[in-house]
Design a protein around this motif. Structure first.
Motif, PDB file in Angstrom:
ATOM      1  N   UNK A 177      50.087   9.070  -1.633  1.00  0.00           N
ATOM      2  CA  UNK A 177      49.865  10.496  -1.926  1.00  0.00           C
ATOM      3  C   UNK A 177      48.718  10.675  -2.926  1.00  0.00           C
ATOM      4  N   UNK A 178      48.672   9.806  -3.928  1.00  0.00           N
ATOM      5  CA  UNK A 178      47.564   9.858  -4.891  1.00  0.00           C
ATOM      6  C   UNK A 178      46.231   9.582  -4.195  1.00  0.00           C
ATOM      7  N   UNK A 179      46.230   8.613  -3.273  1.00  0.00           N
ATOM      8  CA  UNK A 179      44.996   8.282  -2.545  1.00  0.00           C
ATOM      9  C   UNK A 179      44.524   9.469  -1.712  1.00  0.00           C
ATOM     10  N   UNK A 180      45.459  10.113  -1.014  1.00  0.00           N
ATOM     11  CA  UNK A 180      45.108  11.278  -0.196  1.00  0.00           C
ATOM     12  C   UNK A 180      44.584  12.415  -1.071  1.00  0.00           C
ATOM     13  N   UNK A 181      45.283  12.692  -2.193  1.00  0.00           N
ATOM     14  CA  UNK A 181      44.876  13.784  -3.083  1.00  0.00           C
ATOM     15  C   UNK A 181      43.495  13.521  -3.681  1.00  0.00           C
ATOM     16  N   UNK A 182      43.255  12.287  -4.126  1.00  0.00           N
ATOM     17  CA  UNK A 182      41.951  11.951  -4.703  1.00  0.00           C
ATOM     18  C   UNK A 182      40.832  12.073  -3.669  1.00  0.00           C
ATOM     19  N   UNK A 183      41.082  11.578  -2.463  1.00  0.00           N
ATOM     20  CA  UNK A 183      40.052  11.621  -1.421  1.00  0.00           C
ATOM     21  C   UNK A 183      39.735  13.056  -1.022  1.00  0.00           C
ATOM     22  N   UNK A 184      40.779  13.866  -0.812  1.00  0.00           N
ATOM     23  CA  UNK A 184      40.547  15.272  -0.448  1.00  0.00           C
ATOM     24  C   UNK A 184      39.835  16.006  -1.582  1.00  0.00           C
ATOM     25  N   UNK A 185      40.267  15.761  -2.823  1.00  0.00           N
ATOM     26  CA  UNK A 185      39.619  16.398  -3.968  1.00  0.00           C
ATOM     27  C   UNK A 185      38.147  16.034  -4.061  1.00  0.00           C
ATOM     28  N   UNK A 210      24.137  10.938   2.378  1.00  0.00           N
ATOM     29  CA  UNK A 210      25.137  10.010   2.900  1.00  0.00           C
ATOM     30  C   UNK A 210      25.331   8.827   1.961  1.00  0.00           C
ATOM     31  N   UNK A 211      24.208   8.279   1.458  1.00  0.00           N
ATOM     32  CA  UNK A 211      24.295   7.169   0.505  1.00  0.00           C
ATOM     33  C   UNK A 211      24.984   7.620  -0.779  1.00  0.00           C
ATOM     34  N   UNK A 212      24.647   8.820  -1.236  1.00  0.00           N
ATOM     35  CA  UNK A 212      25.289   9.366  -2.437  1.00  0.00           C
ATOM     36  C   UNK A 212      26.782   9.564  -2.210  1.00  0.00           C
ATOM     37  N   UNK A 213      27.143   9.991  -0.998  1.00  0.00           N
ATOM     38  CA  UNK A 213      28.550  10.182  -0.669  1.00  0.00           C
ATOM     39  C   UNK A 213      29.305   8.852  -0.700  1.00  0.00           C
ATOM     40  N   UNK A 214      28.734   7.811  -0.094  1.00  0.00           N
ATOM     41  CA  UNK A 214      29.383   6.502  -0.083  1.00  0.00           C
ATOM     42  C   UNK A 214      29.543   5.959  -1.498  1.00  0.00           C
ATOM     43  N   UNK A 215      28.473   6.079  -2.309  1.00  0.00           N
ATOM     44  CA  UNK A 215      28.557   5.606  -3.689  1.00  0.00           C
ATOM     45  C   UNK A 215      29.598   6.394  -4.467  1.00  0.00           C
ATOM     46  N   UNK A 216      29.650   7.698  -4.229  1.00  0.00           N
ATOM     47  CA  UNK A 216      30.609   8.543  -4.938  1.00  0.00           C
ATOM     48  C   UNK A 216      32.041   8.232  -4.577  1.00  0.00           C
ATOM     49  N   UNK A 217      32.302   8.006  -3.289  1.00  0.00           N
ATOM     50  CA  UNK A 217      33.690   7.770  -2.884  1.00  0.00           C
ATOM     51  C   UNK A 217      34.180   6.393  -3.333  1.00  0.00           C
ATOM     52  N   UNK A 218      33.223   5.450  -3.526  1.00  0.00           N
ATOM     53  CA  UNK A 218      33.588   4.138  -4.056  1.00  0.00           C
ATOM     54  C   UNK A 218      33.838   4.210  -5.550  1.00  0.00           C
ATOM     55  N   UNK A 219      32.995   4.942  -6.255  1.00  0.00           N
ATOM     56  CA  UNK A 219      33.054   4.942  -7.717  1.00  0.00           C
ATOM     57  C   UNK A 219      33.983   6.005  -8.299  1.00  0.00           C
ATOM     58  N   UNK A 220      34.428   6.959  -7.476  1.00  0.00           N
ATOM     59  CA  UNK A 220      35.347   7.977  -8.016  1.00  0.00           C
ATOM     60  C   UNK A 220      36.764   7.729  -7.519  1.00  0.00           C
ATOM     61  N   UNK A 221      37.108   8.056  -6.258  1.00  0.00           N
ATOM     62  CA  UNK A 221      38.464   7.692  -5.819  1.00  0.00           C
ATOM     63  C   UNK A 221      38.694   6.182  -5.854  1.00  0.00           C
TER      64      UNK A 221
END
Length: 340
Positions: A149-157, A200-211
């Motif tokens: 649930x935390x993973x889903x909430x973080x990813x959606x956020x 797209x690169x910024x998105x990949x870096x963001x999703x790795x470094x934030x969620x």
């Protein structure tokens, strides 16, 4: 009773140790994966693939040139997916969730217990590993659900924030996607492609470094629930991984690359020889069960390595605190003697 080695391991040493543990106790770890993941993977194949439309042993490509045969074997797999909506829903809402909240934590917990026995040079007993993990069945399930649930909430956020930032940037520049392709616009499709790739690169870096940062820091909840027997383990995992994110990230990155190479190579070999058939699907299930224990062992070794580092840090802090207290007492004693 032998204790675990009290020496921290680097990424290379940890991976080397994982190969040694798996090689020495291959049978027990492989059977553990077959018991927990084998049935779920087989059910997945039966639900998602139209078995009635594929041959039993080998795909027939007789009479075709080599490259045509390869194209036939690799290109027609999407057509084999079942069109039965009920089966797809059954997989999505029953089999997949059960795999994640039952099979996954039981495999990891059992492999962690067995890895601990291997490190302590004790007999690696499959039955004991299964029993130990099943004894913590509901706490492991509950903790995994909370983590999911935390993973889903973080990813959606993160996705919502990323989309909001992109929308605000579009408004700030006064452009939209249509303006990139408008013949009267000064912006060219080339600029749109560059902006899209950058985003797209910024998105990949963001999703790795934030969620990814939070999920990696919380990811060692399973062994904590298994051994410490209180709480859901997520808060303790956060404390345990403090100061070790980049080292854990390096382990995860190397593990992902090696797993992709092994699994991809195996899949290409099996599909290249047999094509899509019932037997090839069974072989892929068995080979998946071959790789899963190794990943679980790496995870377990990373946990024990964190414990060694954490216990060593705590011991140093305790000794330093004790030394400071002894010095304070000596100074107070000397001060009292001088005063007298």
């Amino acid at each position: 009773m032998n204790q675990m080695p009290m020496t921290p391991m680097g990424v290379g040493k940890l991976l080397d140790k994982s190969f040694n543990v798996y090689r020495q106790h291959f049978g027990a770890f492989f059977l553990l994966a077959l018991i927990w993941f084998g049935p779920f993977l087989l059910v997945q194949q039966l639900l998602l693939i139209d078995v009635s439309s594929i041959p039993l042993l080998m795909q027939d490509t007789e009479g075709l040139e080599f490259w045509e045969a390869m194209g036939e074997k690799f290109g027609g797999q999407e057509d084999l997916l079942t069109q039965n909506v009920a089966m797809m829903l059954l997989y999505a809402f029953v089999v997949a969730p059960l795999t994640m909240v039952v099979a996954y934590p039981q495999l990891i917990a059992g492999a962690t217990f067995m890895t601990k026995s291997a490190l302590e040079e004790q007999p690696v007993d499959l039955k004991a590993g299964l029993k130990q993990a099943l004894g913590r069945f509901w706490p492991l399930v509950g903790s995994t659900i909370v983590y999911g649930l935390l993973a889903v909430a973080l990813t959606i956020g993160f996705l919502l924030v990323f989309m909001l930032i992109g929308f605000l940037l579009v408004l700030a520049t006064g452009n939209s996607i249509e303006t990139f392709f408008d013949s009267d616009s000064t912006l060219s499709p080339f600029i749109f492609i560059v902006v899209f790739l950058f985003g797209y690169i910024l998105f990949l870096a963001g999703i790795v470094l934030v969620p990814g940062y939070f999920l990696l820091r919380w990811s060692f909840y399973l062994p904590l629930v298994l051994f410490e027997r209180n709480g859901i383990g997520i808060d303790k995992s956060w404390n345990l991984t403090k100061g070790n994110f980049w080292r854990l990230f390096a382990i995860y990155l190397v593990l992902s690359i090696l797993y992709s190479i092994f699994s991809g190579g195996i899949q290409v070999a099996v599909m290249g020889i047999m094509g899509t058939s019932v037997i090839s699907q069974i072989i892929m299930v068995v080979l998946s069960c071959l790789l899963m224990p190794w990943m679980a062992i790496v995870y377990a070794l990373a946990y024990f390595d964190l414990r060694v580092r954490k216990d060593g840090t705590d011991l140093e802090a305790l000794m330093s605190k004790q030394l400071d207290q002894d010095i304070d007492r000596l100074l107070a004693k000397d001060s009292g003697a001088t005063h007298e």
